[in-house]
Enzyme design. Structure first.
Site, PDB file in Angstrom:
ATOM      1  N   HIS A  74       0.517  -1.200   0.073  1.00  0.00           N
ATOM      2  CA  HIS A  74      -0.398   0.287  -0.021  1.00  0.00           C
ATOM      3  C   HIS A  74       0.866   0.752  -0.061  1.00  0.00           C
ATOM      4  CE1 HIS A  74      -3.714  -2.024   0.899  1.00  0.00           C
ATOM      5  NE2 HIS A  74      -2.989  -3.095   1.698  1.00  0.00           N
ATOM      6  N   ASN A 147     -10.202  -2.959   1.598  1.00  0.00           N
ATOM      7  CA  ASN A 147     -10.009  -2.898   0.771  1.00  0.00           C
ATOM      8  C   ASN A 147     -11.296  -2.728   0.547  1.00  0.00           C
ATOM      9  OD1 ASN A 147      -7.408  -3.343   1.565  1.00  0.00           O
ATOM     10  ND2 ASN A 147      -7.119  -5.869   1.174  1.00  0.00           N
ATOM     11  N   HIS A 338      -3.915   1.106  11.978  1.00  0.00           N
ATOM     12  CA  HIS A 338      -3.638  -0.336  12.595  1.00  0.00           C
ATOM     13  C   HIS A 338      -4.008  -0.453  13.242  1.00  0.00           C
ATOM     14  CE1 HIS A 338      -2.288  -3.329  15.759  1.00  0.00           C
ATOM     15  NE2 HIS A 338      -1.964  -2.618  16.655  1.00  0.00           N
TER      16      HIS A 338
HETATM   17 FE1  HDE Z   1      -2.301  -4.728   5.555  1.00  0.00          FE
HETATM   18  N1  HDE Z   1      -0.380  -3.654   6.073  1.00  0.00           N
HETATM   19  N2  HDE Z   1      -1.701  -6.501   5.957  1.00  0.00           N
HETATM   20  N3  HDE Z   1      -4.658  -5.507   4.459  1.00  0.00           N
HETATM   21  N4  HDE Z   1      -3.158  -3.201   4.366  1.00  0.00           N
HETATM   22  C1  HDE Z   1      -0.661  -2.064   5.421  1.00  0.00           C
HETATM   23  O1  HDE Z   1       0.786  -1.378   7.426  1.00  0.00           O
HETATM   24  C2  HDE Z   1      -0.182  -6.543   6.714  1.00  0.00           C
HETATM   25  C3  HDE Z   1      -4.597  -7.456   5.569  1.00  0.00           C
HETATM   26  C4  HDE Z   1      -4.500  -2.762   4.340  1.00  0.00           C
HETATM   27  O2  HDE Z   1      -3.295   3.374   4.132  1.00  0.00           O
HETATM   28  C5  HDE Z   1       0.886  -2.129   6.392  1.00  0.00           C
HETATM   29  O3  HDE Z   1       0.993   1.074   7.867  1.00  0.00           O
HETATM   30  C6  HDE Z   1      -0.681  -8.187   7.123  1.00  0.00           C
HETATM   31  C7  HDE Z   1      -5.692  -7.262   4.738  1.00  0.00           C
HETATM   32  C8  HDE Z   1      -4.714  -1.184   3.993  1.00  0.00           C
HETATM   33  O4  HDE Z   1      -1.313   3.379   5.442  1.00  0.00           O
HETATM   34  C9  HDE Z   1       1.388  -3.898   6.807  1.00  0.00           C
HETATM   35  C10 HDE Z   1      -1.839  -8.393   6.430  1.00  0.00           C
HETATM   36  C11 HDE Z   1      -5.888  -5.974   4.246  1.00  0.00           C
HETATM   37  C12 HDE Z   1      -3.203  -0.781   4.308  1.00  0.00           C
HETATM   38  C13 HDE Z   1       0.251  -4.494   6.611  1.00  0.00           C
HETATM   39  C14 HDE Z   1      -2.176  -7.688   5.464  1.00  0.00           C
HETATM   40  C15 HDE Z   1      -5.297  -5.048   4.807  1.00  0.00           C
HETATM   41  C16 HDE Z   1      -2.653  -2.298   5.035  1.00  0.00           C
HETATM   42  C17 HDE Z   1       1.843  -1.708   5.765  1.00  0.00           C
HETATM   43  C18 HDE Z   1      -1.913 -10.319   6.507  1.00  0.00           C
HETATM   44  C19 HDE Z   1      -7.740  -6.085   4.144  1.00  0.00           C
HETATM   45  C20 HDE Z   1      -2.420   0.759   4.205  1.00  0.00           C
HETATM   46  C21 HDE Z   1       2.286  -0.691   6.045  1.00  0.00           C
HETATM   47  C22 HDE Z   1      -2.233 -10.530   7.665  1.00  0.00           C
HETATM   48  C23 HDE Z   1      -8.978  -6.239   4.671  1.00  0.00           C
HETATM   49  C24 HDE Z   1      -3.191   2.011   5.185  1.00  0.00           C
HETATM   50  C25 HDE Z   1       1.202  -0.214   6.554  1.00  0.00           C
HETATM   51  C26 HDE Z   1      -2.459   2.745   4.951  1.00  0.00           C
HETATM   52  C27 HDE Z   1      -1.285  -1.559   4.883  1.00  0.00           C
HETATM   53  C28 HDE Z   1       0.176  -5.597   7.092  1.00  0.00           C
HETATM   54  C29 HDE Z   1      -3.535  -8.212   5.447  1.00  0.00           C
HETATM   55  C30 HDE Z   1      -5.610  -4.077   4.545  1.00  0.00           C
HETATM   56  C31 HDE Z   1       2.883  -4.084   6.637  1.00  0.00           C
HETATM   57  C32 HDE Z   1       0.513  -8.754   7.948  1.00  0.00           C
HETATM   58  C33 HDE Z   1      -5.948  -8.547   4.888  1.00  0.00           C
HETATM   59  C34 HDE Z   1      -6.158  -0.765   3.562  1.00  0.00           C
HETATM   60  O5  HDE Z   1       1.622  -3.729   8.351  1.00  0.00           O
END
Ligand code: HDE
Length: 704
Positions: A74, A147, A338
């Site tokens: 993202h 999402n 978060h």
């Molecule tokens: Fe994320 N995801 N994600 N994700 N995600 C990040 O956090 C992660 C997942 C989502 O506009 C990171 O600040 C793991 C699902 C959005 O700043 C990180 C897993 C969904 C955004 C991270 C997932 C999301 C992130 C990267 C698997 C939809 C952007 C930078 C379990 C429900 C937020 C950050 C923004 C961002 C980890 C799966 C949505 C690395 C480990 C499922 C919208 O922390």
């Protein structure tokens, strides 16, 4: 819509950090005024630069340190402010304070994003879109980090690094950028069959939205709502855009990536600046505790949605995005979401993906924002006071007074004190948990195909066509023939027709039919074709040469403006263009500054001289052809029909005379034979509100 006369509590807080430079003297970071910021201090005019030039050193050092790590996923995003209001109290379900009072406005900050590309990649690539909302509530921040698709690739967070490594550019040459169309990703897919459902969404039109304003949002996981009596319900969160759900065509998305890589952020920025505030209704699907096992899927499995026919969406409130950020870095780049930021009344479930995410988000911010005090960055601050014994660390802003930084303590009467749940303290739902420590997946998570088939069955014909083409592109770019064959075999479990289509497109063996699953009845909610239509905020191009019919252009523009449609006049050169009776009209774009992919529709007015000019103009003819091929609404009046006809496929020219008008209208082509355009404009608006006229794709376009 909010009129912004009264800043909300978050805006008031942010104002305290604003810094305006107008009419101010230039200073160093230490506040010392400087005499010159364009010449270094040197020993003689042609001599070496001196170490003592503190201004030069400070300026360059700051510059050298201006970048922070981009988000691991993202990375490219765009943030906007807004407000949320609940329609009626949800106190039967939750004690969350921001979901109680319909008169209360809760400030929000939303960051939309793509997932795979780097920070500088294009907006219109095929990808999942992030839809992360920070609610600044009176009980602290609640982050709904969702999402634009309701499910995910994997069922267990431990696989996240694997799927991300596989989809990101390949590590030896860092190719391709922002694309899943390569070997490592599809190799990963065929090894992880749980991804089947998500792949269907990603390769559908949902992967290339028309606008952030026209896509749904989903919390994806199953959360828990807890009311004041401690009763809990399982819940899924939805965002429903009031403008409906619409997509680009693949060809447009490709061209936009080149002609305007900022297409989505520009669209959002412009809409808000124009006062056309995007609105999203919050929906919830609710399942009672004692009904959790009543479904043929596990409600904790994040690769499954809850079909709306089985669990209806209750629309409970509305978010209005009504203010653009002041500074991209300070707000969009530094905002830290978060999934663990919850407030009393909202709690987690055992969804394994949700559980894993709870570890990841705090951790990533520590690296990205350089230490544990990122909650003090203005955009991240809650509007509620913060009191605890956490201290120090890089970039600490708060000056904590007194000696006591521990609890319990006697010196400060044990302050700050924890609160009971009755006093507003967050109490985790006391779910009974019992089990052996195992690395094993529940059998209830092992059906990977039924909902992928449900999604496929629910698509309209044109959506299916687009899906086939997406597979042809994505899998067609895979070099390893065995991976392609495995993709076909995998998706044969979803639909035999789909698998045959993929096989044909990518040049591998067609599979034998398999009979291993049910054939679910379509769900209306899964097709974009069933969403709301409105012409509002759409963009229409008018092509003009010298000598057009002024009355038509004037009338058309007025009708469009009154209906919230934007119109841009395109001519070979900028400046003015004159009508047949010498009335000037301002030109907004020339053919070099714009492109047909920037518009939702086209109007060609009458006027013989102007049409003769356009007929001889290559770019005008190409413009019409592209608008036609991308299935957008086209209107032409009187002589304008000549330019249109010149660029329609041959099959149109031979359509039986009596059938022509109807045929044209059904396909989004509106013509007028007189210069009174009132009914023409209404028909045009109705056609425009349909977004596209996909039936056109089935016409032989060889000549277009
Ligand atoms: Fe994320 N995801 N994600 N994700 N995600 C990040 O956090 C992660 C997942 C989502 O506009 C990171 O600040 C793991 C699902 C959005 O700043 C990180 C897993 C969904 C955004 C991270 C997932 C999301 C992130 C990267 C698997 C939809 C952007 C930078 C379990 C429900 C937020 C950050 C923004 C961002 C980890 C799966 C949505 C690395 C480990 C499922 C919208 O922390």
């Amino acid at each position: 819509m909010s009129d912004h006369k009264e800043p909300n509590p978050k805006e008031q807080q942010l104002k305290g950090f604003h810094n305006h430079n107008e009419s101010e003297p230039l200073t160093t970071d230490q506040g010392t005024k400087v005499t010159d910021t364009s010449k270094s201090l040197t020993a003689g005019e042609r001599g070496p630069t001196l170490m003592e030039d503190f201004h030069l050193r400070e300026k360059i050092t700051h510059f050298d340190h201006e970048r922070i790590p981009e988000r691991i996923v993202h990375a490219r995003g765009f943030g906007v402010h807004g407000e949320f209001q609940v329609y009626e109290s949800l106190n039967d379900l939750t004690s969350a304070s921001f979901l109680q009072d319909p008169n209360q406005k809760t400030p929000v900050f939303v960051r939309f994003s793509t997932v795979v590309g780097s920070r500088g990649s294009a907006d219109t690539v095929r990808d999942v879109r992030g839809f992360a909302t920070k609610f600044y509530t009176e009980d602290g921040n609640f982050d709904l980090v969702g999402n634009n698709m309701p499910i995910f690739f994997i069922q267990d967070a431990i696989k996240f690094p694997d799927v991300v490594h596989a989809i990101k550019p390949e590590p030896d040459n860092e190719v391709p950028q922002a694309s899943a169309a390569h070997d490592t990703f599809w190799d990963w897919v065929v090894q992880n069959r749980e991804s089947a459902h998500m792949i269907m969404w990603l390769l559908s039109d949902r992967g290339i939205p028309r606008s952030f304003r026209m896509m749904e949002g989903f919390g994806v996981h199953t959360f828990r709502l807890v009311n004041a009596d401690g009763q809990t319900h399982f819940v899924k969160f939805h965002w429903k855009p009031t403008l409906g759900v619409h997509s680009l065509t693949w060809d447009e998305a490709q061209k936009l990536a080149g002609t305007n890589p900022d297409f989505h952020r520009q669209d959002l920025w412009d809409a808000i600046n124009n006062g056309e505030y995007p609105e999203f209704e919050l929906g919830i699907q609710v399942i009672k505790e004692n009904e959790q096992f009543d479904f043929d899927f596990d409600i904790l499995d994040p690769t499954k949605l809850w079909p709306e026919e089985q669990v209806p969406v209750r629309v409970v409130g509305k978010m209005t995005l009504n203010r653009n950020q002041d500074n991209f870095f300070a707000e969009t780049e530094q905002v830290a979401f978060h999934i663990g930021n919850v407030v009393p009344g909202i709690d987690f479930t055992n969804d394994p993906l949700l559980q894993g995410r709870l570890f990841s988000y705090l951790d990533t911010q520590l690296l990205r924002l350089g230490g544990p005090n990122f909650h003090e960055i203005p955009i991240n601050r809650p509007i509620t006071p913060v009191h605890n014994n956490q201290r120090d660390g890089f970039h600490r802003m708060t000056i904590n007074q007194g000696k006591v930084a521990y609890s319990p303590n006697g010196l400060q009467h044990n302050n700050p004190q924890p609160s009971s749940s009755g006093e507003g303290g967050f109490e985790h739902h006391p779910e009974h948990v019992d089990g052996a420590k195992v690395r094993r997946q529940s059998v209830s998570f092992q059906d990977h195909y039924s909902q992928a088939t449900l999604f496929y069955n629910s698509l309209s014909d044109h959506e299916k066509r687009h899906l086939y083409k997406a597979f042809h592109f994505e899998v067609g770019n895979v070099k390893d023939p065995s991976i392609k064959q495995q993709v076909v075999e995998m998706f044969n479990h979803v639909s035999h027709t789909l698998a045959k289509q993929i096989a044909r497109g990518v040049g591998v063996k067609e599979p034998e039919p398999v009979h291993d699953g049910a054939n679910p009845t379509p769900s209306q909610a899964l097709s974009q074709a069933n969403t709301t239509y409105s012409p509002k905020t759409r963009k229409v191009a008018i092509l003009l040469g010298e000598g057009f019919e002024y009355h038509e252009v004037d009338q058309f523009m007025n009708e469009m403006m009154q209906n919230g449609v934007h119109v841009e006049v395109i001519h070979q050169t900028l400046g003015e263009v004159k009508s047949a009776n010498q009335e000037p009209v301002m030109v907004h774009q020339n053919y070099a500054t714009t492109h047909p992919v920037m518009y939702d529709g086209l109007f060609i007015p009458g006027g013989q001289q102007h049409i003769d000019q356009l007929l001889n103009h290559y770019e005008a003819n190409t413009f019409v052809k592209e608008i036609f091929v991308h299935a957008k609404t086209i209107g032409a009046s009187q002589e304008g029909v000549g330019l249109l006809a010149n660029n329609l496929p041959e099959s149109f020219q031979t359509a039986p005379e009596q059938a022509t008008d109807q045929l044209f209208e059904d396909l989004g082509i509106i013509t007028a034979r007189t210069n009174d355009l009132s009914s023409f404009s209404q028909t045009f608006l109705t056609a425009l509100s349909k977004h596209r006229h996909w039936e056109r794709e089935t016409i032989d376009t060889k000549q277009a």
